[in-house]
Design an enzyme around this catalytic site. Structure first.
Site, PDB file in Angstrom:
ATOM      1  N   GLY A  12       0.733  -1.313   0.072  1.00 58.34           N
ATOM      2  CA  GLY A  12       0.099   0.386   0.355  1.00 58.34           C
ATOM      3  C   GLY A  12       1.194   1.008  -0.164  1.00 58.34           C
ATOM      4  O   GLY A  12       2.285   1.065   0.292  1.00 58.34           O
ATOM      5  N   SER A  14       2.310   4.907   0.879  1.00 60.35           N
ATOM      6  CA  SER A  14       3.293   5.591   1.904  1.00 60.35           C
ATOM      7  C   SER A  14       2.918   5.782   3.003  1.00 60.35           C
ATOM      8  O   SER A  14       1.432   6.389   3.132  1.00 60.35           O
ATOM      9  CB  SER A  14       4.394   6.208   1.296  1.00 60.35           C
ATOM     10  OG  SER A  14       5.313   6.925   3.030  1.00 60.35           O
ATOM     11  N   SER A  87       5.648  -2.052  -2.070  1.00 58.57           N
ATOM     12  CA  SER A  87       5.528  -2.954  -3.379  1.00 58.57           C
ATOM     13  C   SER A  87       4.725  -2.931  -4.444  1.00 58.57           C
ATOM     14  O   SER A  87       3.898  -3.601  -4.454  1.00 58.57           O
ATOM     15  CB  SER A  87       5.283  -4.293  -2.551  1.00 58.57           C
ATOM     16  OG  SER A  87       4.488  -4.790  -1.599  1.00 58.57           O
TER      17      SER A  87
HETATM   18  S1  PPS Z   1       9.536  -0.015  -2.546  1.00 61.49           S
HETATM   19  O1  PPS Z   1       8.057   0.891  -3.230  1.00 61.49           O
HETATM   20  O2  PPS Z   1       8.647  -0.844  -1.881  1.00 61.49           O
HETATM   21  O3  PPS Z   1      10.514  -0.424  -2.684  1.00 61.49           O
HETATM   22  O4  PPS Z   1       9.433   0.980  -0.765  1.00 61.49           O
HETATM   23  P1  PPS Z   1       9.602   0.702   0.345  1.00 61.49           P
HETATM   24  O5  PPS Z   1      10.581   0.189   0.272  1.00 61.49           O
HETATM   25  O6  PPS Z   1       8.290  -0.153   0.587  1.00 61.49           O
HETATM   26  O7  PPS Z   1       9.762   2.002   1.190  1.00 61.49           O
HETATM   27  C1  PPS Z   1       9.265   2.906   1.690  1.00 61.49           C
HETATM   28  C2  PPS Z   1       9.815   4.065   2.234  1.00 61.49           C
HETATM   29  O8  PPS Z   1      10.878   4.545   2.165  1.00 61.49           O
HETATM   30  C3  PPS Z   1      10.499   6.315   2.488  1.00 61.49           C
HETATM   31  N1  PPS Z   1      10.376   6.356   1.230  1.00 61.49           N
HETATM   32  C4  PPS Z   1       9.182   6.984   0.129  1.00 61.49           C
HETATM   33  N2  PPS Z   1       8.269   6.414  -0.123  1.00 61.49           N
HETATM   34  C5  PPS Z   1       8.076   6.062  -1.478  1.00 61.49           C
HETATM   35  N3  PPS Z   1       8.356   6.578  -2.251  1.00 61.49           N
HETATM   36  C6  PPS Z   1       9.647   8.017  -2.029  1.00 61.49           C
HETATM   37  N4  PPS Z   1      10.068   8.196  -3.098  1.00 61.49           N
HETATM   38  C7  PPS Z   1      10.026   7.508  -1.244  1.00 61.49           C
HETATM   39  N5  PPS Z   1      11.130   8.350  -0.877  1.00 61.49           N
HETATM   40  C8  PPS Z   1      11.092   7.785   1.351  1.00 61.49           C
HETATM   41  C9  PPS Z   1       8.924   6.293   3.558  1.00 61.49           C
HETATM   42  O9  PPS Z   1       9.255   6.194   4.274  1.00 61.49           O
HETATM   43  C10 PPS Z   1       8.177   4.878   3.430  1.00 61.49           C
HETATM   44  O10 PPS Z   1       8.167   3.639   4.187  1.00 61.49           O
HETATM   45  P2  PPS Z   1       6.154   3.548   3.913  1.00 61.49           P
HETATM   46  O11 PPS Z   1       6.133   3.270   5.322  1.00 61.49           O
HETATM   47  O12 PPS Z   1       5.925   3.219   2.904  1.00 61.49           O
HETATM   48  O13 PPS Z   1       5.954   4.762   4.762  1.00 61.49           O
END
Ligand code: PPS
Ligand code: MG
Length: 176
Positions: A12, A14, A87
């Site tokens: 899902g 962020s 993801s």
């Molecule tokens: S992915 O797409 O599955 O590879 O991402 P993931 O490893 O879950 O990392 C997401 C967390 O990185 C931080 N973050 C960002 N998220 C999305 N897009 C960008 N550009 C980005 N830059 C930093 C953010 O803290 C995400 O954490 P969550 O827990 O999803 O909020």
């Protein structure tokens, strides 16, 4: 001890609640003494195993491949494995589904306005102002799950309800 391992794969946007729900689920499973539980979280894995990766499509896919590799090993060896990564791409989630043991895809769903209003980490503001490039949902894609085992609507339900839904599913499938 669970008879078999399983993989709860939270996907899902962020800030939708993946990490929070995975932590609460981990606590609940530990309370029940079901055996080893391991959480794999994007922010944590990116600070170590995947510290060389950014947020391009290639890097996100590499990130998910490494997470899948670890989740596969754990889930095939009796560990209740809780994975929380954005993801964003269906193909990589389907790849994980085929590799990990007893794969359960959980779509942690929340509408864009609620996420922008919450903005717990302040990342949406930065993304909207152009300070962060390739931000999921704002300037980068998220492919919604087409047939997830569970959908959690975190704009409407609280953590307890969400965890309860996952527990109910795990009980129904006799994973716990
Ligand atoms: S992915 O797409 O599955 O590879 O991402 P993931 O490893 O879950 O990392 C997401 C967390 O990185 C931080 N973050 C960002 N998220 C999305 N897009 C960008 N550009 C980005 N830059 C930093 C953010 O803290 C995400 O954490 P969550 O827990 O999803 O909020
Ligand atoms: Mg998180």
């Amino acid at each position: 001890m669970p008879e078999e391992g399983f993989t709860v794969w939270f996907t899902g946007w962020s800030g939708a609640g993946k990490t929070t729900i995975a932590i609460a689920l981990e606590e609940e499973l530990k309370k029940r003494n079901i055996g080893p539980v391991q959480r794999l979280d994007g922010d944590i894995i990116r600070s170590d195993l995947c510290s060389d990766l950014g947020f391009s499509k290639e890097d996100r896919n590499e990130n998910i491949k490494r997470a899948t590799f670890v989740a596969e090993l754990l889930s095939k060896n009796g560990v209740a494995t809780l994975v929380s990564f954005i993801s964003p791409y269906i193909s990589l989630r389907e790849r994980a589904r085929h590799k990990c043991h007893n794969f359960i895809e959980v779509y942690v769903k929340c509408d864009r306005d609620t996420l922008i209003n919450r903005d717990v980490k302040g990342l949406y503001k930065q993304a909207i102002e152009g300070e962060i490039k390739e931000f999921t949902g704002i300037t980068d894609p998220y492919e919604e799950p087409e047939n997830p085992e569970i959908v959690l609507n975190t704009a409407e339900e609280d953590i307890l309800e969400s965890v309860g839904k996952v527990i109910e599913y795990l009980e129904e499938k006799e994973h716990i």
